[in-house]
Enzyme design. Structure first.
Site, mmCIF file in Angstrom:
data_model
loop_
_atom_site.group_PDB
_atom_site.id
_atom_site.type_symbol
_atom_site.label_atom_id
_atom_site.label_comp_id
_atom_site.label_asym_id
_atom_site.label_seq_id
_atom_site.Cartn_x
_atom_site.Cartn_y
_atom_site.Cartn_z
ATOM 1 N N TYR A 143 0.821 -1.213 0.000
ATOM 2 C CA TYR A 143 0.000 0.000 0.000
ATOM 3 C C TYR A 143 0.853 1.260 0.000
ATOM 4 O O TYR A 143 0.432 2.298 -0.511
ATOM 5 C CB TYR A 143 -0.914 0.039 1.233
ATOM 6 C CG TYR A 143 -2.237 -0.651 1.064
ATOM 7 C CD1 TYR A 143 -2.314 -1.970 0.628
ATOM 8 C CD2 TYR A 143 -3.422 0.011 1.365
ATOM 9 C CE1 TYR A 143 -3.534 -2.601 0.496
ATOM 10 C CE2 TYR A 143 -4.647 -0.625 1.239
ATOM 11 C CZ TYR A 143 -4.697 -1.924 0.808
ATOM 12 O OH TYR A 143 -5.908 -2.548 0.685
ATOM 13 N N LYS A 193 2.847 -15.345 1.318
ATOM 14 C CA LYS A 193 3.079 -16.170 0.133
ATOM 15 C C LYS A 193 4.569 -16.501 0.081
ATOM 16 O O LYS A 193 5.289 -16.090 -0.846
ATOM 17 C CB LYS A 193 2.650 -15.408 -1.131
ATOM 18 C CG LYS A 193 1.166 -15.484 -1.434
ATOM 19 C CD LYS A 193 0.663 -16.855 -1.897
ATOM 20 C CE LYS A 193 1.046 -17.124 -3.341
ATOM 21 N NZ LYS A 193 0.497 -18.448 -3.781
ATOM 22 N N ASP A 225 -3.409 -17.894 -0.395
ATOM 23 C CA ASP A 225 -4.488 -18.502 -1.176
ATOM 24 C C ASP A 225 -5.137 -19.642 -0.401
ATOM 25 O O ASP A 225 -6.364 -19.783 -0.354
ATOM 26 C CB ASP A 225 -3.982 -18.969 -2.553
ATOM 27 C CG ASP A 225 -2.716 -19.812 -2.478
ATOM 28 O OD1 ASP A 225 -2.084 -19.877 -1.400
ATOM 29 O OD2 ASP A 225 -2.351 -20.411 -3.507
ATOM 30 N N ASP A 249 -6.211 -7.221 4.072
ATOM 31 C CA ASP A 249 -7.363 -6.546 3.461
ATOM 32 C C ASP A 249 -8.295 -7.586 2.845
ATOM 33 O O ASP A 249 -9.514 -7.579 3.071
ATOM 34 C CB ASP A 249 -6.872 -5.571 2.385
ATOM 35 C CG ASP A 249 -8.022 -4.875 1.667
ATOM 36 O OD1 ASP A 249 -8.940 -4.406 2.357
ATOM 37 O OD2 ASP A 249 -7.993 -4.823 0.421
ATOM 38 N N ASP A 253 -12.165 -9.180 4.468
ATOM 39 C CA ASP A 253 -13.468 -9.123 3.783
ATOM 40 C C ASP A 253 -14.120 -10.510 3.753
ATOM 41 O O ASP A 253 -15.327 -10.650 3.956
ATOM 42 C CB ASP A 253 -13.322 -8.614 2.341
ATOM 43 C CG ASP A 253 -13.673 -7.134 2.222
ATOM 44 O OD1 ASP A 253 -13.499 -6.414 3.230
ATOM 45 O OD2 ASP A 253 -14.120 -6.695 1.145
HETATM 46 C C1 IPM Z 1 -10.373 -1.410 4.051
HETATM 47 C C2 IPM Z 1 -10.666 -0.801 2.707
HETATM 48 C C3 IPM Z 1 -9.550 0.171 2.360
HETATM 49 C C4 IPM Z 1 -8.265 -0.625 2.260
HETATM 50 C C5 IPM Z 1 -9.797 0.978 1.083
HETATM 51 C C6 IPM Z 1 -11.119 1.723 1.139
HETATM 52 C C7 IPM Z 1 -8.681 1.918 0.776
HETATM 53 O O1 IPM Z 1 -10.830 -1.797 1.767
HETATM 54 O O2 IPM Z 1 -10.232 -0.653 5.043
HETATM 55 O O3 IPM Z 1 -10.285 -2.628 4.134
HETATM 56 O O4 IPM Z 1 -7.953 -1.232 1.228
HETATM 57 O O5 IPM Z 1 -7.531 -0.655 3.249
HETATM 58 MG MG MG Z 2 -10.826 -3.771 2.564
#
Ligand code: IPM
Ligand code: MG
Length: 360
Positions: A143, A193, A225, A249, A253
């Site tokens: 990032y 990885k 993965d 990240d 999710d």
């Molecule tokens: C998160 C989001 C952010 C990230 C985006 C909105 C920049 O996906 O906080 O997980 O990738 O960190």
């Molecule tokens: Mg995210």
């Protein structure tokens, strides 16, 4: 000696506004009820700040965030701002605060209220009792790695980013993860990885080396993965997961989705002195914004994490967590987790939570 604690509230865009209003209701109540010496202040951030000031993160907001003990952050972004260049985009506010405040440790719990297991995309027997914590590195990795860029005077043109970690960055995030595992069920899975990337092999070596300092924590390693697959196949094998910025990240999710609604999950982003920013895992959800149907529990739960980690109020945090649990157990629902048309609008949730705390 009592010291005033400063809380900066950044509602942001879309449902960020609505869910933050709910958290503020709860916050105002507990401040009054417990006579807490808290000073709160609200400011614009993200798309809203861009409209007002031409930047998603005005200097003044950044300065207030640096001074605050805790920042409550709603959500930012929306289609209206999607075509702006990166430094004007709402998401830039998020990354700038993370980086400038040195919030390297991102805690993303994913837990299931068993009453809501029917909302999960997984079968009940797989998902039951889910309770994991993802510890994501938040201020390094790909990032922020340099060099980065887009080259458009070559044939072919190209773009590149750099995934880089030094050993200090790995150690400090792994330390947070090992210590979290010690307080939980004593299991830590480090994800990378290492079969492909030098930076991952290095990450694995540094984390492995630290494990002798934590004999009470069982350390395992998984490739990213495979970890993604394992999260879906058998999520209950995990207790704490530690991962880099990018892998964390992605995995967070997946983990959030397992619980049925991303509208339930809080997160904390901490610096080394436990100052932090607290935000729901969900985004600004432009598709449902302004309809009074967003689930504010993730934001209220984020407030609870702020009280626990940055504001020294563990007891009150426990009370809020218990109230959220009781809210669900009593059958109250918001639209995202409702099975029929019987649900509370966003604006009535805080009131119920407060009522439960009062009766508790
Ligand atoms: C998160 C989001 C952010 C990230 C985006 C909105 C920049 O996906 O906080 O997980 O990738 O960190
Ligand atoms: Mg995210």
């Amino acid at each position: 000696m009592l010291m005033t604690k400063n809380i900066l509230i950044l509602p942001g865009d879309g449902v960020g506004q609505e869910v933050t209003a709910s958290a503020i209701e709860v916050l105002d109540f507990i401040i009054k009820e417990n006579k807490l010496d808290f000073l709160t202040k609200s400011m614009s951030v993200g798309g809203q700040a861009y409209e007002e000031f031409g930047t998603p993160i005005p200097e003044e907001v950044l300065n207030e965030a640096k001074k605050a003990d805790a920042v409550l952050f709603g959500a930012v972004g929306g289609p209206k701002w999607d075509d702006l260049e990166w430094d004007k985009r709402p998401e830039n506010a998020l990354l700038t605060i993370r980086k400038e405040l040195n919030l390297f440790a991102n805690l993303r719990p994913a837990f299931l209220f068993n009453e809501l297991s029917n909302a999960s995309p997984l079968k009940e027997e797989i998902i039951k009792n889910l309770d994991i914590l993802i510890v994501r590195e938040l201020t390094g990795g790909i990032y922020f790695g340099e060099p980065r860029g887009v080259i458009i005077d070559q044939n072919p043109n190209y773009a590149f980013n750099t995934m880089v970690y030094n050993e200090d960055e790995i150690r400090r995030i792994a330390k947070v993860a090992f210590e979290a595992a010690q307080k939980r069920n004593g299991k830590l899975c480090s994800v990378e990885k290492a079969n492909v990337l030098e930076v991952s092999k290095f990450w694995r070596a540094v984390v492995s080396e630290m494990s002798s300092d934590y004999p009470d924590v069982q350390l395992t390693h998984q490739l990213a993965d495979n970890a993604a697959m394992q999260l879906v196949l058998n999520p209950n094998q995990f207790d704490v997961i530690v991962a880099s910025n990018l892998f964390g990240d992605i995995l967070s999710d997946i983990a959030a989705t397992l619980t049925g609604s991303i509208g339930m999950l809080p997160s904390a982003s901490l610096d080394s002195t436990f100052k932090g920013m607290y935000e729901p895992c969900h985004g600004s959800a432009p598709d449902i914004a302004g309809q009074n149907i967003a689930n504010p529990l993730a934001m209220i739960s984020s407030l609870s994490m702020a009280l626990r980690y940055s504001l020294n109020q563990e007891n009150i945090s426990d009370k809020i967590d218990r109230a959220i649990k009781e809210f669900i157990q009593s059958g109250y629902r918001t639209k995202d987790i409702a099975v029929d048309d019987n649900y509370l609008p966003t604006s009535e949730v805080a009131e119920k939570i407060i009522e439960i705390i009062k009766n508790g």
